[in-house]
Design a protein around this motif. Structure first.
Motif, mmCIF file in Angstrom:
data_model
loop_
_atom_site.group_PDB
_atom_site.id
_atom_site.type_symbol
_atom_site.label_atom_id
_atom_site.label_comp_id
_atom_site.label_asym_id
_atom_site.label_seq_id
_atom_site.Cartn_x
_atom_site.Cartn_y
_atom_site.Cartn_z
ATOM 1 N N ARG A 281 -2.774 -5.893 1.472
ATOM 2 C CA ARG A 281 -2.437 -5.779 0.129
ATOM 3 C C ARG A 281 -2.732 -5.998 -1.608
ATOM 4 N NH1 ARG A 281 1.783 -2.196 1.826
ATOM 5 N NH2 ARG A 281 2.626 -2.011 -0.044
ATOM 6 N N ALA A 282 -2.444 -7.685 -0.980
ATOM 7 C CA ALA A 282 -2.511 -7.996 -2.738
ATOM 8 C C ALA A 282 -3.820 -8.434 -3.005
ATOM 9 C CB ALA A 282 -2.364 -9.394 -2.578
ATOM 10 N N GLU A 283 -5.155 -7.763 -1.526
ATOM 11 C CA GLU A 283 -6.384 -7.902 -2.172
ATOM 12 C C GLU A 283 -6.544 -6.340 -2.617
ATOM 13 O OE1 GLU A 283 -10.484 -7.993 -0.395
ATOM 14 O OE2 GLU A 283 -8.634 -8.643 0.868
ATOM 15 N N TYR A 284 -5.882 -5.425 -1.847
ATOM 16 C CA TYR A 284 -6.035 -3.869 -2.803
ATOM 17 C C TYR A 284 -5.488 -4.165 -4.035
ATOM 18 C CZ TYR A 284 -5.640 1.080 -2.537
ATOM 19 O OH TYR A 284 -6.234 2.578 -2.220
ATOM 20 N N GLN A 285 -4.219 -4.797 -4.275
ATOM 21 C CA GLN A 285 -3.315 -4.434 -6.042
ATOM 22 C C GLN A 285 -4.376 -5.799 -6.741
ATOM 23 O OE1 GLN A 285 0.296 -6.103 -5.803
ATOM 24 N NE2 GLN A 285 0.889 -5.195 -7.631
ATOM 25 N N GLU A 286 -5.257 -6.202 -6.119
ATOM 26 C CA GLU A 286 -5.488 -7.248 -7.059
ATOM 27 C C GLU A 286 -7.411 -6.113 -7.348
ATOM 28 O OE1 GLU A 286 -8.303 -11.654 -7.432
ATOM 29 O OE2 GLU A 286 -6.887 -10.924 -6.006
ATOM 30 N N ARG A 287 -7.913 -6.314 -6.571
ATOM 31 C CA ARG A 287 -9.289 -5.528 -6.955
ATOM 32 C C ARG A 287 -9.216 -4.128 -7.222
ATOM 33 N NH1 ARG A 287 -12.936 -6.179 -1.374
ATOM 34 N NH2 ARG A 287 -14.196 -4.786 -2.884
ATOM 35 N N TYR A 288 -7.332 -3.121 -7.039
ATOM 36 C CA TYR A 288 -8.059 -1.429 -7.308
ATOM 37 C C TYR A 288 -6.103 -1.379 -8.551
ATOM 38 C CZ TYR A 288 -12.231 -1.446 -4.432
ATOM 39 O OH TYR A 288 -13.689 -2.101 -4.062
ATOM 40 N N PRO A 289 -6.394 -2.303 -9.017
ATOM 41 C CA PRO A 289 -5.138 -2.531 -9.551
ATOM 42 C C PRO A 289 -4.707 -0.827 -10.076
ATOM 43 C CG PRO A 289 -6.113 -3.297 -11.329
ATOM 44 C CD PRO A 289 -6.773 -2.730 -10.067
ATOM 45 N N GLN A 290 -5.534 0.147 -10.171
ATOM 46 C CA GLN A 290 -4.712 1.320 -10.892
ATOM 47 C C GLN A 290 -4.311 2.269 -9.406
ATOM 48 O OE1 GLN A 290 -8.438 1.594 -13.325
ATOM 49 N NE2 GLN A 290 -6.933 3.124 -14.799
ATOM 50 N N ALA A 291 -5.352 1.925 -8.661
ATOM 51 C CA ALA A 291 -5.343 2.869 -7.204
ATOM 52 C C ALA A 291 -4.059 2.728 -6.393
ATOM 53 C CB ALA A 291 -6.593 2.865 -6.347
ATOM 54 N N TRP A 292 -3.642 1.598 -6.525
ATOM 55 C CA TRP A 292 -2.285 0.731 -5.817
ATOM 56 C C TRP A 292 -1.085 1.740 -5.271
ATOM 57 C CZ3 TRP A 292 -1.529 -1.929 -1.645
ATOM 58 C CH2 TRP A 292 -0.241 -2.230 -1.405
ATOM 59 N N THR A 293 -0.748 2.071 -7.202
ATOM 60 C CA THR A 293 0.656 2.641 -6.867
ATOM 61 C C THR A 293 0.413 3.871 -5.245
ATOM 62 O OG1 THR A 293 0.910 2.268 -9.349
ATOM 63 C CG2 THR A 293 2.351 3.857 -8.368
ATOM 64 N N ARG A 294 -0.087 4.634 -5.657
ATOM 65 C CA ARG A 294 -0.529 5.755 -4.519
ATOM 66 C C ARG A 294 -0.845 5.093 -3.028
ATOM 67 N NH1 ARG A 294 -4.479 10.824 -5.573
ATOM 68 N NH2 ARG A 294 -3.245 10.976 -7.554
ATOM 69 N N ALA A 295 -1.366 3.985 -3.576
ATOM 70 C CA ALA A 295 -1.896 3.803 -1.537
ATOM 71 C C ALA A 295 -0.759 2.566 -0.918
ATOM 72 C CB ALA A 295 -2.924 3.305 -1.552
ATOM 73 N N SER A 296 0.359 2.388 -2.050
ATOM 74 C CA SER A 296 1.560 1.398 -1.585
ATOM 75 C C SER A 296 2.102 2.281 -0.745
ATOM 76 C CB SER A 296 1.781 0.759 -2.967
ATOM 77 O OG SER A 296 2.419 1.386 -3.472
ATOM 78 N N VAL A 297 2.469 3.435 -0.831
ATOM 79 C CA VAL A 297 3.251 4.203 -0.296
ATOM 80 C C VAL A 297 2.946 4.451 1.110
ATOM 81 C CG1 VAL A 297 4.371 5.568 -2.064
ATOM 82 C CG2 VAL A 297 2.520 6.341 -0.820
ATOM 83 N N THR A 298 1.863 3.892 1.580
ATOM 84 C CA THR A 298 1.426 4.772 2.977
ATOM 85 C C THR A 298 1.784 3.607 4.001
ATOM 86 O OG1 THR A 298 -0.971 3.584 3.014
ATOM 87 C CG2 THR A 298 -0.992 6.396 2.110
ATOM 88 N N GLY A 299 1.914 2.201 3.681
ATOM 89 C CA GLY A 299 2.845 1.706 4.214
ATOM 90 C C GLY A 299 1.350 0.766 5.209
ATOM 91 N N ARG A 300 0.414 0.623 4.373
ATOM 92 C CA ARG A 300 -0.448 0.093 5.181
ATOM 93 C C ARG A 300 -0.696 -1.257 4.070
ATOM 94 N NH1 ARG A 300 0.085 3.399 8.365
ATOM 95 N NH2 ARG A 300 -0.803 4.801 9.591
ATOM 96 N N SER A 301 -1.592 -2.201 5.414
ATOM 97 C CA SER A 301 -1.934 -3.882 4.710
ATOM 98 C C SER A 301 -2.848 -4.330 4.676
ATOM 99 C CB SER A 301 -0.772 -4.518 5.413
ATOM 100 O OG SER A 301 0.414 -4.128 5.368
ATOM 101 N N ALA A 302 -3.861 -3.590 5.232
ATOM 102 C CA ALA A 302 -5.706 -3.308 5.442
ATOM 103 C C ALA A 302 -6.422 -2.240 5.620
ATOM 104 C CB ALA A 302 -6.098 -4.499 7.100
ATOM 105 N N TRP A 303 -7.243 -2.296 5.126
ATOM 106 C CA TRP A 303 -8.225 -1.165 5.349
ATOM 107 C C TRP A 303 -9.736 -1.443 4.943
ATOM 108 C CZ3 TRP A 303 -4.406 -2.357 1.582
ATOM 109 C CH2 TRP A 303 -3.402 -1.596 1.988
ATOM 110 N N ALA A 304 -9.907 -0.214 5.714
ATOM 111 C CA ALA A 304 -11.995 -0.303 5.707
ATOM 112 C C ALA A 304 -12.623 1.225 5.319
ATOM 113 C CB ALA A 304 -12.781 -0.691 7.095
ATOM 114 N N PHE A 305 -13.155 0.921 3.968
ATOM 115 C CA PHE A 305 -13.563 2.168 4.034
ATOM 116 C C PHE A 305 -14.795 2.345 3.792
ATOM 117 C CE2 PHE A 305 -10.007 0.952 1.023
ATOM 118 C CZ PHE A 305 -9.343 2.602 0.862
ATOM 119 N N LEU A 306 -15.647 3.474 4.861
ATOM 120 C CA LEU A 306 -16.783 4.071 5.227
ATOM 121 C C LEU A 306 -17.241 4.538 4.804
ATOM 122 C CD1 LEU A 306 -15.867 2.713 9.231
ATOM 123 C CD2 LEU A 306 -16.129 0.714 7.297
ATOM 124 N N PRO A 307 -18.623 4.528 4.051
ATOM 125 C CA PRO A 307 -19.325 5.814 3.350
ATOM 126 C C PRO A 307 -20.034 6.385 4.478
ATOM 127 C CG PRO A 307 -20.663 4.038 2.807
ATOM 128 C CD PRO A 307 -18.719 2.763 3.565
#
Length: 735
Positions: A281-307
């Motif tokens: 979660r800390a890495e998400y917040q550090e790299r994408y601070p503007q998107a973190w507010t909406r993503a934080s409510v999902t309760g997830r702590s690690a992600w993989a975004f695959l195009p």
């Protein structure tokens, strides 16, 4: 318990007690608690003591063994005594001093599952004067298990008999852990390889976008079970959620069809066409601070975004998420990237399929009637099933055409081919045939004109067709068949049979083709079933078998669902027994018509028919219709007279005029009076008939004499343009 493979060698020699007279027939057996068994245990005799053959331990060996934590043992086979040095005793958990113990006492230190393995291997080594080794676990006094490995060799005395075993023992815990880790990794690699194969197979079988979404959200990823999965399509700068698992609807709802903003990790993955991995979660917040507010409510702590990239273009995105922070290793990232490639190819193929299917379905909807008109006295049901492959479009069609006089026309047809061209020809032919029928032409003329129309199109296509005109007043069917299937009739008692109809060439083969009409009658509640060959014929089923199955489907009791009309239940039953959509090679059109009959169960008391100018064949058809009508109206005693006089009036009208004639028959039932039949023939000629007395050799001129002699009343009435001739018959007087 992992063990070393048993050494191969000659067959084991039995070891028994000494022979009589003090001589031994083999090595001395060791006495154990269970009896005299030629095996003892495994372990130590101090390696620094001189051996029985006079050799001594090299001075450099002891420091080397001490440095590597290796203990030594010696087992005196004759005395069944195991002696181990201090290191060996500590390794097997028998204390911190030198060990001297019997074989059974040593075996008691081992795990119950490992003791038989050690016993068996030592027995074999003793019998073969060979070497042995194994992994085993010892049970420490506190109940914990300790992994040990030993290696020993059996030595013989001067007579070649087994005398003792010497060897080494060392701690194998780390070694076993390493082997276990290697085995686990090997199994994991095997599971991942199997997963990729199964995922590729499942995704290759997914036909629609919905199928791809279902397969993806149900995939069991090996070694890294995700807590959330999302599949989204990317188009015109927006993400459309196709499927999700592990997420609440309110968590993914704000992202569905919303513009993709540049500060989101999904936007970076699509823009760069490279996966984005976030381990915490800390890495998400550090790299994408503007998107973190909406993503934080999902309760997830690690992600993989695959195009999802297909043909060099990003078409979507996969999101794999975990509840706990997780740093994915190289193998896991490779697995996810490979999965993304498989999903991308499957999604691209499915989107193309859905687009083609929607195009075909839209074209088919335009070509087929949007609604079937309701006609009083009959009930209809229609079905269309597309083919299971290709564009799922074809040339099959149906139509229901209201006709003059309250009658109804039924059309079922099939244009050669299963493509857009065939569908286009089908649309033109359907409209033309409908127009010919609506103009009031008889069935044979409708079919002949339709054949000429298709031949004039010069498309190199032909079409099979069946056209049936149903007289709603009394249930008579006039059917014409152009290379098509015979209709099937369901009788009122639930039985069914094929109704033979005289056939002609398919439409479009010959511009001058003429067709014959087959006439058959229906009773109230009976149903005519028309279908195309896709319902009754395939590579695995011949036509005769298919028609037999169709008759079996049409027959039997009907159980309407939800209070619906039984004819709809019959249509559903017929189509449900057709081939599965994935295996169907041809499209299917189905048309059912049930003649309900008039209210009260009595036939309508009026019959109106238009007679074409100089159409003498139509006169014969009219006589047959009149016979059926009078029989149904309950005045069969009037049939002969009415038929004779009708022929005279109709023939006179079409012979002496240049226009069509209109025939009308009505039965009047007045209170307390016998039924009265009135027949009228209208034409547009101003020439009035003249009654005359013909000579004996005259071939005409007797028509009005017959009318005057047989009818209860007759006359001629002006109509403004033309005239109306009529006569009346009374049922009681005729009887």
């Amino acid at each position: 318990m992992a063990t070393e493979p048993e050494p191969q060698g000659p067959a084991r020699r039995p070891i028994g007690p000494p022979a009589q007279g003090g001589r031994r027939s083999g090595p001395r057996a060791t006495t154990l608690a269970s009896g005299r068994v030629s095996v003892p245990a495994v372990l130590p005799a101090p390696a620094h003591q001189p051996n029985r053959s006079g050799d001594s331990t090299p001075e450099w060996l002891e420091p080397a063994m001490a440095a590597n934590g290796i203990g030594s043992f010696e087992w005196d086979i004759r005395r069944d005594l195991i002696e181990a040095d201090q290191r060996a005793a500590a390794i097997i958990g028998a204390g911190e001093s030198n060990l001297s113990i019997g074989s059974e006492a040593f075996l008691a230190l081992l795990h119950p599952e490992d003791a038989p393995v050690v016993r068996r291997r030592v027995e074999r080594a003793v019998a073969e004067l060979g070497q042995c080794g194994a992994y085993y676990r010892t049970v420490l006094p506190d109940g914990t298990l300790h992994a040990v490995r030993f290696r020993g060799r059996v030595l013989a005395d001067a007579f070649g008999r087994p005398s003792r075993m010497v060897g080494f023992v060392w701690d194998a815990t780390a070694e076993l852990h390493k082997r276990a880790d290697a085995g686990r990794l090997a199994r994991l690699r095997e599971d991942r390889s199997r997963f990729i194969k199964e995922a590729a197979r499942a995704l290759s079988e997914a036909v629609t976008v919905r199928d791809v979404a279902r397969v993806f959200t149900e995939l069991p990823l090996p070694g890294l079970p995700p807590d959330g999965l999302i599949l989204a399509a990317y188009e015109t700068g927006r993400l459309q959620i196709l499927g999700a698992s592990g997420y609440a609807a309110e968590d993914v709802g704000p992202y569905d069809r919303a513009p993709l903003e540049s500060h989101q990790p999904s936007a970076e993955a699509i823009r760069s066409r490279l996966p984005v991995f976030l381990a915490s979660r800390a890495e998400y917040q550090e790299r994408y601070p503007q998107a973190w507010t909406r993503a934080s409510v999902t309760g997830r702590s690690a992600w993989a975004f695959l195009p999802l990239v297909a043909s060099g273009r990003a078409i979507g995105l996969c999101v794999v998420s975990f509840d706990e922070a997780r740093e994915l290793d190289a193998d896991e990232r490779t697995l996810l990237s490979t999965l993304g490639g498989l999903v991308a190819q499957s999604l691209a193929r499915a989107r193309l399929h859905d687009a083609e299917h929607e195009l075909a379905a839209g074209l088919q909807r335009v070509m087929l009637p949007r609604t079937v008109p309701a006609v009083s006295g009959v009930t209809t049901a229609v079905r269309y099933l597309p083919a299971g492959s290709g564009l799922q479009i074809g040339g099959d069609w149906y139509d229901v055409v209201p006709l003059p006089g309250g009658h109804v026309g039924l059309v079922i047809g099939d244009v050669q081919g299963h493509d857009v061209h065939a569908a286009g020809i089908m649309g033109q032919l359907r409209i033309a045939l409908r127009a010919y029928a609506a103009e009031g032409h008889p069935p044979a003329a409708v079919m002949a004109r339709a054949s000429r129309f298709l031949a004039d199109l010069d498309t190199d296509h032909f079409a099979t067709c069946t056209y049936a005109e149903v007289n709603v007043d009394y249930g008579v069917v006039y059917a014409v068949r152009a290379g098509h299937l015979d209709p099937v009739v369901r009788r009122a008692d639930g039985s069914s049979a094929v109704q033979n109809v005289v056939g002609g060439l398919p439409l479009g083969i010959s511009a001058d083709q003429e067709y014959q009409v087959t006439r058959f009658s229906l009773d109230p509640g009976e149903t005519v079933v028309l279908c195309t060959d896709g319902l009754v014929e395939s590579r695995a089923m011949d036509l005769d078998t298919g028609m037999s199955r169709l008759c079996a489907s049409v027959a039997g009791e009907l159980e309407p669902v939800g209070g619906g009309d039984p004819i709809e239940a019959l249509a559903d039953r017929i189509t449900s027994r057709a081939a599965d959509s994935a295996e169907r090679e041809d499209d299917i059109a189905l048309l059912l018509l049930r003649w309900d009959g008039p209210e009260g169960g009595l036939a309508a008391q009026q019959l109106r028919r238009r007679i074409g100018q100089a159409d003498l064949a139509r006169v014969a058809e009219l006589r047959g219709e009149l016979r059926d009508a009078l029989r149904r109206w309950g005045v069969a005693e009037l049939i002969d007279t009415a038929e004779l006089l009708t022929s005279e009036l109709v023939t006179n009208a079409i012979r002496h005029t240049d226009r069509d004639a209109m025939f009308t028959a009505r039965l009047y039932r007045e209170d307390r009076r016998e039924p009265r039949l009135r027949i009228e023939v209208e034409d547009e000629s101003d020439l009035w008939p003249k009654r005359r007395t013909p000579g004996e050799q005259a071939s005409s001129g007797r028509g009005l004499m017959l009318v005057e002699a047989l009818a209860d009343g007759w006359g001629v009435e002006p109509r403004g343009t033309g005239k109306r001739m009529w006569f009346e018959l009374t049922a009681g007087e005729a009887a």
